[in-house]
Design a protein around this motif. Structure first.
Motif: not given
Length: 147
Positions: A35-45
């Motif tokens: 979940q943290e990985y996708f938050k950093r790599s998809v959601f934040y950008p």
């Protein structure tokens, strides 16, 4: 949660890609969970992109152009010609002289001061504007409607 249900629908696992010591083709995002990985790599950008688009949409140019709304009959009674002038500088190539625009503005405003039922959208204002008698006002309303 929604991403997890979509992954289940297509019978796929939602997990972060493996990490390597030397990364060449994509960002190596460090995280402790999927979940943290996708938050950093998809959601934040994505969030950064949305904020950037909002900044460009509400730039200084767009704030100046909003002065054209003073031509809408519902609002014209609370504006003067000086409120419209910042927008005129941008669209001067499409208009006659500033004096002609000011004269048309005064006529347009006097037309609506005593009326109770005034158009409240640019399209409605453009429909009742006489293009032969007020060509500059009609052109500015057309620009406003286009924006």
């Amino acid at each position: 949660k929604m991403a997890e249900s979509l992954a289940e629908t297509v019978e796929s696992d939602l997990k972060q890609p493996r990490l390597v010591a030397k990364q060449r083709n994509r960002v190596n995002v460090g995280s402790s969970s999927d979940q943290e990985y996708f938050k950093r790599s998809v959601f934040y950008p994505f969030l950064d992109h949305v904020l950037s688009e909002l900044r460009s949409r509400f730039s200084v140019h767009n704030r100046i152009v909003t002065h054209l709304w003073s031509l809408i009959p519902k609002f014209i009674v609370s504006y003067s010609f000086s409120d419209l002038q910042p927008s005129l500088a941008i669209y001067a190539n499409f208009l006659e002289s500033e004096q002609a625009v000011q004269g048309e503005f005064d006529i347009w405003k006097k037309r609506w001061v005593d009326k109770v039922d005034r158009p409240d959208t640019t399209i409605d204002a453009l429909a009742v504007c006489d293009n032969d008698f007020l060509p500059n006002i009609a052109r500015l309303l057309q620009i406003t409607a286009t924006l």
